[in-house]
Design a protein around this motif. Sequence first.
Motif, PDB file in Angstrom:
ATOM      1  N   ALA A  83     -19.993  -6.323  23.321  1.00 47.25           N
ATOM      2  CA  ALA A  83     -21.164  -5.549  24.304  1.00 47.25           C
ATOM      3  C   ALA A  83     -21.472  -4.056  23.901  1.00 47.25           C
ATOM      4  CB  ALA A  83     -20.903  -5.698  25.711  1.00 47.25           C
ATOM      5  N   CYS A  87     -25.091  -2.694  22.183  1.00 49.77           N
ATOM      6  CA  CYS A  87     -25.783  -1.692  22.565  1.00 49.77           C
ATOM      7  C   CYS A  87     -25.990  -0.676  21.332  1.00 49.77           C
ATOM      8  CB  CYS A  87     -24.977  -0.771  23.675  1.00 49.77           C
ATOM      9  SG  CYS A  87     -24.858  -1.872  25.264  1.00 49.77           S
ATOM     10  N   GLU A 114     -26.233   0.789  28.980  1.00 55.73           N
ATOM     11  CA  GLU A 114     -24.942   0.786  28.334  1.00 55.73           C
ATOM     12  C   GLU A 114     -23.588   0.776  29.240  1.00 55.73           C
ATOM     13  OE1 GLU A 114     -24.992   3.981  25.350  1.00 55.73           O
ATOM     14  OE2 GLU A 114     -26.453   2.948  24.092  1.00 55.73           O
ATOM     15  N   ALA A 117     -23.343  -2.598  30.610  1.00 50.19           N
ATOM     16  CA  ALA A 117     -23.092  -3.923  29.858  1.00 50.19           C
ATOM     17  C   ALA A 117     -21.546  -3.443  29.323  1.00 50.19           C
ATOM     18  CB  ALA A 117     -23.906  -3.415  28.256  1.00 50.19           C
ATOM     19  N   LEU A 121     -20.091  -5.260  33.466  1.00 48.54           N
ATOM     20  CA  LEU A 121     -20.052  -6.563  33.067  1.00 48.54           C
ATOM     21  C   LEU A 121     -18.740  -6.988  32.779  1.00 48.54           C
ATOM     22  CD1 LEU A 121     -23.571  -7.124  31.434  1.00 48.54           C
ATOM     23  CD2 LEU A 121     -22.837  -7.527  33.724  1.00 48.54           C
ATOM     24  N   LEU A 166     -23.061 -12.339  22.261  1.00 46.31           N
ATOM     25  CA  LEU A 166     -23.155 -11.021  22.345  1.00 46.31           C
ATOM     26  C   LEU A 166     -22.782 -10.236  20.791  1.00 46.31           C
ATOM     27  CD1 LEU A 166     -21.027  -9.451  25.388  1.00 46.31           C
ATOM     28  CD2 LEU A 166     -23.678  -9.357  24.891  1.00 46.31           C
TER      29      LEU A 166
END
Length: 339
Positions: A83, A87, A114, A117, A121, A166
Amino acid sequence: MPVLQASLSAFSFLLATLVLTPLTCYFRASNIAAVAVGGWLSVVNIIYAVDALIWAGDANAKVPVWCDISSSFITASHYALPAACLCICIHLERLASFSQTSVFVTKRPRILFECTACFALPIVYTAIHLLVQPRRFDLYEGFGCRPATFPSAPSIFLVWVPPMILAIGAVGYATAAAWHFLVQGVRFSRDNGRSSTSSLTCNMYVRLLGMAVLQVLFSIVTDVLGMWYILSSGLLPFSEMSRNFDEVLVWDSGAITGTVRAVLLVEWIGVMVQSALFFGLFALRKDFIDQSVDQVRAILDAVKSRACGRGKTGHGFSLDSIVRYVSSCMISDVWVLKP
């Protein structure tokens, strides 16, 4: 304690410290994704090293609370690292394509995105993992605690597919970012040099992109290996899973086969290689090394001078000025996005 595990633990502690060295600079620059990569790698290195030390000679569940915490962090890192790389790649693609009005370039929305994420998450992902977690954790002698996952079809979609998506997204954005950079490299260098919103140099751009791609590739390899190991015995119907969070599956040295040991070692060494790449691509630059050597010499001169009662270095700098200069050098190559 086996020599291999002892050596890996020592290197893990070292790498856990080294990956933290650039984080202050990246935090000041609001580069939250890079901070997340270094932070998660440091945490996982510490967990693997501590686990190996605690369970070096046996496989008794000595500190189950630590295992609960450490296995949760390991699970979260499987999502957090790709992730964070996604980003970084999104931001680099937006910069190279000059999408200056994009939400990913605007500072505050990008920071919020960011943080969500890279930190929020992964917590959700860890909670979802509980749906396919049949027991409290697995415990391996010489390696410590690892998350337990039931080998079923839902596990594939809930545990392994999200990080893969991702990772694929990160590779896609990295490819687009590299294309934009190659096509518009001259304009990128000129405009970012004069821009009030970005001081990202071409050199830093390439290193960030390379770091993100390499991190993603290693994450894919370790995730695929972990999925193969869990599913190697075959898929089981999800209805057969009996969830018992008081149960711990213990693997003593006699039960650990060569394949199991190889999988555990590859996962551990993979994190170490990712950490070395993260530190190497940012810190082990020629200019950084030259500056570091000069500053170490200057600090040693300052200490020697103070011991002799002079309080100054041979170059005429005080110790405080040297520290300030080192701090300024460390942040020289980090992208800075102003509000």
